[in-house]
Design a protein around this motif. Structure first.
Motif, PDB file in Angstrom:
ATOM      1  N   SER A 165     -29.595  33.753  20.032  1.00 25.11           N
ATOM      2  CA  SER A 165     -29.262  33.068  18.789  1.00 25.11           C
ATOM      3  C   SER A 165     -29.117  31.566  19.023  1.00 25.11           C
ATOM      4  CB  SER A 165     -27.956  33.622  18.214  1.00 25.11           C
ATOM      5  OG  SER A 165     -27.499  32.837  17.144  1.00 25.11           O
ATOM      6  N   GLN A 166     -29.401  30.793  17.983  1.00 22.41           N
ATOM      7  CA  GLN A 166     -29.175  29.352  18.016  1.00 22.41           C
ATOM      8  C   GLN A 166     -27.730  29.004  17.676  1.00 22.41           C
ATOM      9  OE1 GLN A 166     -31.274  26.712  18.777  1.00 22.41           O
ATOM     10  NE2 GLN A 166     -32.774  28.194  19.469  1.00 22.41           N
ATOM     11  N   ALA A 167     -26.963  29.985  17.166  1.00 19.47           N
ATOM     12  CA  ALA A 167     -25.596  29.733  16.715  1.00 19.47           C
ATOM     13  C   ALA A 167     -24.602  30.030  17.836  1.00 19.47           C
ATOM     14  CB  ALA A 167     -25.275  30.585  15.488  1.00 19.47           C
ATOM     15  N   TYR A 168     -23.715  29.073  18.065  1.00 13.44           N
ATOM     16  CA  TYR A 168     -22.682  29.241  19.099  1.00 13.44           C
ATOM     17  C   TYR A 168     -21.808  30.452  18.803  1.00 13.44           C
ATOM     18  CZ  TYR A 168     -18.276  28.276  21.561  1.00 13.44           C
ATOM     19  OH  TYR A 168     -17.142  28.386  22.325  1.00 13.44           O
ATOM     20  N   ILE A 169     -21.496  30.683  17.546  1.00 15.92           N
ATOM     21  CA  ILE A 169     -20.638  31.810  17.174  1.00 15.92           C
ATOM     22  C   ILE A 169     -21.257  33.115  17.641  1.00 15.92           C
ATOM     23  CG2 ILE A 169     -19.737  33.124  15.217  1.00 15.92           C
ATOM     24  CD1 ILE A 169     -19.430  30.501  13.715  1.00 15.92           C
ATOM     25  N   PHE A 170     -22.562  33.282  17.436  1.00 17.00           N
ATOM     26  CA  PHE A 170     -23.229  34.518  17.833  1.00 17.00           C
ATOM     27  C   PHE A 170     -23.334  34.631  19.354  1.00 17.00           C
ATOM     28  CE2 PHE A 170     -25.803  35.731  13.784  1.00 17.00           C
ATOM     29  CZ  PHE A 170     -24.606  35.864  13.109  1.00 17.00           C
ATOM     30  N   ARG A 171     -23.656  33.526  20.017  1.00 18.01           N
ATOM     31  CA  ARG A 171     -23.768  33.578  21.484  1.00 18.01           C
ATOM     32  C   ARG A 171     -22.416  33.883  22.116  1.00 18.01           C
ATOM     33  NH1 ARG A 171     -26.617  28.750  20.754  1.00 18.01           N
ATOM     34  NH2 ARG A 171     -24.965  27.591  21.815  1.00 18.01           N
ATOM     35  N   THR A 172     -21.365  33.308  21.564  1.00 17.93           N
ATOM     36  CA  THR A 172     -20.015  33.595  22.071  1.00 17.93           C
ATOM     37  C   THR A 172     -19.673  35.064  21.883  1.00 17.93           C
ATOM     38  OG1 THR A 172     -19.297  31.356  21.538  1.00 17.93           O
ATOM     39  CG2 THR A 172     -17.580  32.982  21.844  1.00 17.93           C
ATOM     40  N   PHE A 173     -20.023  35.591  20.716  1.00 13.72           N
ATOM     41  CA  PHE A 173     -19.774  37.004  20.436  1.00 13.72           C
ATOM     42  C   PHE A 173     -20.510  37.876  21.457  1.00 13.72           C
ATOM     43  CE2 PHE A 173     -20.440  40.998  18.199  1.00 13.72           C
ATOM     44  CZ  PHE A 173     -19.195  41.234  17.665  1.00 13.72           C
ATOM     45  N   PHE A 174     -21.756  37.532  21.770  1.00 15.00           N
ATOM     46  CA  PHE A 174     -22.511  38.289  22.768  1.00 15.00           C
ATOM     47  C   PHE A 174     -21.798  38.255  24.116  1.00 15.00           C
ATOM     48  CE2 PHE A 174     -25.324  37.433  26.410  1.00 15.00           C
ATOM     49  CZ  PHE A 174     -25.815  38.723  26.622  1.00 15.00           C
ATOM     50  N   LYS A 175     -21.339  37.072  24.525  1.00 19.14           N
ATOM     51  CA  LYS A 175     -20.701  36.955  25.835  1.00 19.14           C
ATOM     52  C   LYS A 175     -19.422  37.781  25.919  1.00 19.14           C
ATOM     53  CE  LYS A 175     -22.452  32.300  26.897  1.00 19.14           C
ATOM     54  NZ  LYS A 175     -22.092  30.887  27.191  1.00 19.14           N
ATOM     55  N   VAL A 176     -18.579  37.659  24.898  1.00 19.05           N
ATOM     56  CA  VAL A 176     -17.294  38.370  24.935  1.00 19.05           C
ATOM     57  C   VAL A 176     -17.511  39.877  24.849  1.00 19.05           C
ATOM     58  CG1 VAL A 176     -15.086  38.695  23.764  1.00 19.05           C
ATOM     59  CG2 VAL A 176     -16.053  36.406  23.973  1.00 19.05           C
ATOM     60  N   MET A 177     -18.405  40.314  23.955  1.00 16.47           N
ATOM     61  CA  MET A 177     -18.667  41.744  23.829  1.00 16.47           C
ATOM     62  C   MET A 177     -19.252  42.309  25.119  1.00 16.47           C
ATOM     63  SD  MET A 177     -17.754  43.387  21.158  1.00 16.47           S
ATOM     64  CE  MET A 177     -18.822  44.804  21.342  1.00 16.47           C
ATOM     65  N   THR A 178     -20.166  41.575  25.734  1.00 12.06           N
ATOM     66  CA  THR A 178     -20.749  42.040  26.989  1.00 12.06           C
ATOM     67  C   THR A 178     -19.677  42.172  28.064  1.00 12.06           C
ATOM     68  OG1 THR A 178     -22.868  40.989  26.463  1.00 12.06           O
ATOM     69  CG2 THR A 178     -22.464  41.534  28.764  1.00 12.06           C
ATOM     70  N   LEU A 179     -18.789  41.193  28.134  1.00  8.72           N
ATOM     71  CA  LEU A 179     -17.712  41.250  29.125  1.00  8.72           C
ATOM     72  C   LEU A 179     -16.796  42.449  28.889  1.00  8.72           C
ATOM     73  CD1 LEU A 179     -16.664  37.491  29.485  1.00  8.72           C
ATOM     74  CD2 LEU A 179     -17.740  38.933  31.212  1.00  8.72           C
ATOM     75  N   VAL A 180     -16.351  42.630  27.662  1.00 12.38           N
ATOM     76  CA  VAL A 180     -15.387  43.702  27.415  1.00 12.38           C
ATOM     77  C   VAL A 180     -16.034  45.073  27.589  1.00 12.38           C
ATOM     78  CG1 VAL A 180     -15.714  43.965  24.903  1.00 12.38           C
ATOM     79  CG2 VAL A 180     -13.476  44.379  25.911  1.00 12.38           C
ATOM     80  N   ILE A 181     -17.312  45.198  27.270  1.00  4.37           N
ATOM     81  CA  ILE A 181     -17.991  46.483  27.455  1.00  4.37           C
ATOM     82  C   ILE A 181     -18.169  46.778  28.943  1.00  4.37           C
ATOM     83  CG2 ILE A 181     -20.170  47.717  27.110  1.00  4.37           C
ATOM     84  CD1 ILE A 181     -20.395  46.107  24.445  1.00  4.37           C
ATOM     85  N   LEU A 182     -18.638  45.789  29.703  1.00  9.56           N
ATOM     86  CA  LEU A 182     -18.836  46.001  31.134  1.00  9.56           C
ATOM     87  C   LEU A 182     -17.515  46.255  31.854  1.00  9.56           C
ATOM     88  CD1 LEU A 182     -21.568  43.308  31.933  1.00  9.56           C
ATOM     89  CD2 LEU A 182     -21.861  45.774  31.699  1.00  9.56           C
ATOM     90  N   ILE A 183     -16.518  45.437  31.522  1.00  9.95           N
ATOM     91  CA  ILE A 183     -15.224  45.594  32.199  1.00  9.95           C
ATOM     92  C   ILE A 183     -14.554  46.890  31.749  1.00  9.95           C
ATOM     93  CG2 ILE A 183     -12.921  44.611  32.468  1.00  9.95           C
ATOM     94  CD1 ILE A 183     -14.192  41.835  32.132  1.00  9.95           C
ATOM     95  N   GLY A 184     -14.548  47.148  30.430  1.00 11.08           N
ATOM     96  CA  GLY A 184     -13.930  48.377  29.929  1.00 11.08           C
ATOM     97  C   GLY A 184     -14.651  49.611  30.410  1.00 11.08           C
ATOM     98  N   GLY A 185     -15.998  49.578  30.399  1.00  9.99           N
ATOM     99  CA  GLY A 185     -16.762  50.724  30.883  1.00  9.99           C
ATOM    100  C   GLY A 185     -16.532  50.985  32.356  1.00  9.99           C
ATOM    101  N   THR A 186     -16.463  49.926  33.165  1.00  8.76           N
ATOM    102  CA  THR A 186     -16.218  50.087  34.598  1.00  8.76           C
ATOM    103  C   THR A 186     -14.830  50.655  34.856  1.00  8.76           C
ATOM    104  OG1 THR A 186     -17.686  48.216  35.062  1.00  8.76           O
ATOM    105  CG2 THR A 186     -16.186  48.884  36.812  1.00  8.76           C
ATOM    106  N   HIS A 187     -13.859  50.200  34.105  1.00  9.59           N
ATOM    107  CA  HIS A 187     -12.510  50.766  34.250  1.00  9.59           C
ATOM    108  C   HIS A 187     -12.511  52.259  33.940  1.00  9.59           C
ATOM    109  CE1 HIS A 187     -10.826  46.730  34.596  1.00  9.59           C
ATOM    110  NE2 HIS A 187      -9.622  47.245  34.751  1.00  9.59           N
ATOM    111  N   ALA A 188     -13.160  52.619  32.821  1.00  9.91           N
ATOM    112  CA  ALA A 188     -13.106  54.022  32.382  1.00  9.91           C
ATOM    113  C   ALA A 188     -13.921  54.944  33.276  1.00  9.91           C
ATOM    114  CB  ALA A 188     -13.595  54.123  30.936  1.00  9.91           C
TER     115      ALA A 188
END
Length: 876
Positions: A794-817
């Motif tokens: 995305s060209q929008a910072y809001i969307f790119r930030t959302f991608f980064k945070v969601m990717t982090l929480v999914i990877l970290i949460g999935g690895t924990h579980a």
């Protein structure tokens, strides 16, 4: 004791879900029709959608101190932009068109470059609009002073000034009272003379006492500047409302990416649920999961719009989040049905078993997500409020759709299998042997026959079984457990270090697309110009300025302000200082003070101060007045926060009714409140999750484990946000809040499965838990990443930030579980001491608790609404 209490509570709650499963089996079409019709009717509410894109409204706290102080300035000081315009008098940002001209040769102090800048100046002056059948140019609506339009920088385009610039005969940083760093950027100066400059800035000020023609001219200004062609220079530009316009444009433009996301999710759902068997294939159920989520968005967004909840640009990222949550539910429910195949023959019993286990699981995770967003809706930042309301309500409707529409589709699919009907055509299928006798070809036999499933292995696709088997091997291999724990400790240490360095910040150019003209302008502005702002000190009330102690108190406030680290100690603009240095000054009494002050202001050299004094109704007293200082360069958010807090402390300590104001302080309020608000909201969300876990998984160890996992995931998220160049702002605050709910999802599924198994050892129970939900959790994590991966482009910072945070929480949460938590549970999890090994050996190979609560087959005949099998089929 705790184990038996846990089973008792889960048994009672599970009974409710099992009975609902029986009801759903008897009424699948009623549930589907009810779900579709309800969401469509609610979707009609979208006609009332109220879109808001005002960044100040969205990203600043309502009725903050700065907001109220600005309103006060607007009230007590009249608008004189029509004939006596001074930029420092404007209570907010004013109306304007602003241009930065950059020389392609590296120096604007060249004859050809200055000539081109002059041409640009003329070009802007000739911009016109049609208003009420009248042609209006800049000269008709400009902010004026001494009958001339006020254009910052225009003084240096006069012939004599251009000659001095070319001769390098201009003093720096001040020239004839003009502060040159606000006009020339990328400066080289020596011995107090301006030698070169990379950029030249012009601000075309407009009147602020009229709206419509001004806004029309500003829009035309942008349109015309986009068409401007230059030879020796590059140009960037903005106008008063550019941020709002470009933010809304960039976000709404990238919302179209959702169509790509739906396509990706549909393909992935079909791949995960495809078996390659014409009878047991479940790919249509994967599509039903996508449809359930889409219906939830329609109903949730429609209801919010109908109720008048403001739709903000941030809500545009919500669908990318919700579709991932929806597919998580799909995989969990299908996993529960896979477990039911080896336990029950009748469709009703299978659906009841699925609802008892997996239905309860998705209820826990949906409830935690919902509560996290509802608590986030209590934020004082409207953008956070409205995003959380829209997303929370939509998550609720998505859950309801899964319990109605999706479960109804699943019941129909089970009846299709019982009727031996094709998974795509729904036609009756002959057996493989019969087709061979009839001499049919291999392709026809492959495409038109199938095997009745009796175990989960008969329906699981490779994308479900392979990850599950790999995770069992990874987490239950004794040699790997110490390595996993060491890696976890390293992760925790790195995360804590990142948290300690995480700070607040949000740059304006980050809110718009990278290719936006506003982004370009702010990048240049940040690169070439200092962030120095005028600070207004307002005496909000009538005081006797003729008294020495009052004048001393005013001087004390100004001097104390100038002594601050972030304030320029060399600059002040004070009518009182100028008046007291003039021959008119006579403070013998209040009346004489005011009378002679009027004589002072009548002087042409003193008109600069005329707008800074408001006389009382009897004109013999001063009702309000103001003074000015200037900040130093404010490099980051910390400087803004410190400056605002220091100014307020000085004003609060003074005996005068004084406050400090600047238009940017309204935005600065979010940085003052963002950290405590985020902390409080996280605490409240964690408390709500604790309540849900206590109700649905009432075992001390499990409660502690889940809350520990949540804390560990959030620490990791914030820590790695720092490493990914993210900062705390109203945008990332939303994402951190939502991550609290997501951090529970995968962990809750594993813990619930672990407590519901009957293995004799901890390792056996972890193995069973991973076999039951490891595959669905892994597939859910992959689907959630697929749901946001397009936002990375995305060209929008809001969307790119959302991608980064969601990717982090999914990877970290999935690895924990899937990795860390199974290792911990295999080492120190609650034991099953009352289950003997002999009983374990004699039990079914699948040991899910649902078997202990088998529901008796109903005595009455089940009414089949859609498929009526020729003959009930049992296990072979």
């Amino acid at each position: 004791m705790f184990r038996r209490f846990y089973e008792l509570v889960n048994g009672r709650i599970g009974d409710v879900f099992a009975k609902y499963g029986q009801f759903a089996t008897r009424n699948p079409w009623k549930l589907i029709i009810l779900s579709v019709m309800t969401n469509i009717l609610l979707g009609i509410g979208l006609v009332r959608i109220n879109i808001q894109s005002d960044t100040e409204f969205l990203f600043t706290p309502h009725n903050s101190q700065a907001f109220l102080e600005r309103a006060r300035v607007r009230t007590i000081f009249p608008d004189k932009s029509e004939d006596d315009f001074y930029l420092q008098n404007v209570a907010d940002f004013g109306h304007y068109g602003e241009i930065i001209v950059r020389s392609t040769s590296g120096d604007v102090l060249e004859s050809e470059v200055l000539t081109e800048i002059l041409a640009i100046y003329t070009y802007v002056n000739e911009i016109s609009i049609e208003y009420h059948d009248q042609k209006m140019m800049y000269d008709d609506i400009c902010g004026r002073r001494h009958l001339q339009c006020v254009v910052e920088g225009a003084d240096f385009l006069e012939p004599d000034m251009m000659a001095k610039l070319l001769a390098r005969n201009i003093s720096y940083p001040y020239y004839n009272g003009i502060y040159l760093p606000m006009i020339f950027g990328g400066v080289t100066a020596k011995n107090g003379l301006l030698l070169s400059a990379r950029t030249f800035k012009m601000r075309f000020n407009l009147r602020t006492d009229v709206e419509q023609p001004i806004e029309m001219w500003e829009k035309e200004f942008i349109d015309r500047m986009k068409l401007l062609k230059t030879n020796k220079t590059e140009v960037s530009f903005e106008q008063y409302d550019s941020l709002n316009i470009e933010l809304n444009t960039s976000v709404m433009r990238d919302v179209t990416m959702f169509a790509v996301t739906v396509g990706l999710m549909s393909i992935y759902a079909c791949l995960v649920t495809a078996k390659g068997d014409c009878l047991s294939d479940r790919s249509l159920l994967g599509m039903a999961g996508v449809v359930s989520t889409m219906l939830g968005m329609l109903g949730g967004f429609g209801l919010c719009s109908a109720c008048g909840v403001t739709f903000v640009s941030l809500v545009g990222v919500s669908p990318f989040l919700i579709i991932g949550i929806g597919l998580d539910n799909t995989f969990i429910l299908l996993s529960g049905m896979g477990d039911a195949l080896s336990r029950h023959d009748a469709v009703e019993e299978r659906v009841a078993f699925m609802m008892r286990t997996s239905g309860l699981g998705i209820t826990i995770t949906s409830l935690t997500d919902l509560l996290a967003f509802l608590i986030g809706a209590s934020s004082s930042l409207p953008a956070v409020q409205y995003f959380c309301i829209y997303t929370g309500i939509t998550i609720f409707f998505t859950y309801i759709n899964y319990m109605t529409f999706f479960v109804g589709c699943l019941v129909i699919d089970q009846k299709r299998i019982a009727s031996n009907r094709h998974s795509k055509t729904f036609r009756k299928m002959a057996s493989k042997e019969q087709l061979q006798i009839e001499g049919k070809g291999e392709m026809e036999i492959f495409c038109c026959t199938g095997k009745v499933p009796h175990t989960r292995e008969d329906v699981d696709s490779p994308l479900e079984s392979y990850p599950r088997n790999f995770l069992v091997s990874l987490t239950l291999t004794d040699a790997l457990k110490p390595f996993v724990l060491l890696v976890y400790l390293f992760y925790l240490g790195i995360s804590i270090w990142g948290c300690l360095n995480f700070n607040e910040n949000l740059r304006l150019e980050q809110l718009v697309a990278d290719d936006s003209y506003f982004h370009k302008f702010n990048v240049w502005k940040t690169e070439y110009y200092l962030t120095e702002i005028p600070i207004t000190l307002v005496i909000d009330g009538e005081v006797d300025y003729s008294l020495p102690e009052v004048r001393q108190n005013i001087a004390h406030v100004i001097n104390k302000t100038k002594a601050l680290h972030d304030v320029d100690s060399q600059f002040q603009l004070s009518w009182l200082q100028a008046y007291s240095s003039s021959p008119y000054y006579n403070p013998i009494n209040p009346q004489t003070f005011v009378t002679d002050l009027n004589l002072f202001l009548a002087n042409d050299h003193s008109r600069l101060y005329e707008n800074d004094i408001v006389f009382g109704a009897d004109t013999s007293s001063i009702a309000y007045s103001r003074f000015y200082v200037r900040s130093r360069h404010l490099q980051d958010t910390g400087d803004w926060v410190n400056l605002i807090k220091d100014l307020r402390e000085i004003c609060d300590d003074s005996t005068l009714p004084v406050f400090a104001h600047n238009a940017w302080f309204v935005y600065g309020e979010q940085y003052i409140s963002i950290l405590p608000q985020t902390t409080q909201t996280l605490g409240a969300a964690a408390a709500s999750i604790l309540f849900v876990v206590l109700v649905f998984m009432p075992h001390p160890f499990i409660v502690i484990t889940v809350m520990f996992a949540v804390a560990s995931i959030i620490i990791g998220l914030i820590g790695f946000m720092y490493f990914w160049d993210l900062t705390l702002s109203s945008i990332t605050m939303i994402q951190i809040i939502m991550s609290v709910g997501f951090s529970v999802d995968y962990t809750a599924h594993i813990c619930h499965a672990f407590m519901s198994t009957k293995g004799a050892t901890r390792s056996d129970r972890v193995r069973d838990a991973l076999r039951h939900v490891g595959g669905p959790v892994f597939s859910g994590a992959i689907s959630s990443i697929l749901g946001v991966v397009v936002l990375a482009f995305s060209q929008a910072y809001i969307f790119r930030t959302f991608f980064k945070v969601m990717t982090l929480v999914i990877l970290i949460g999935g690895t924990h579980a899937l990795v860390i938590l199974p290792v911990i549970l295999s080492l120190v999890g609650p034991s099953n001491s009352h289950i003997s090994r002999d009983k374990q050996k004699s039990s079914n190979s699948s040991s899910f608790t649902g078997d202990d609560f088998r529901i008796p087959r109903p005595l009455f005949e089940v009414i089949n609404i859609f498929f009526v099998p020729d003959k009930p089929e049992g296990k072979k």
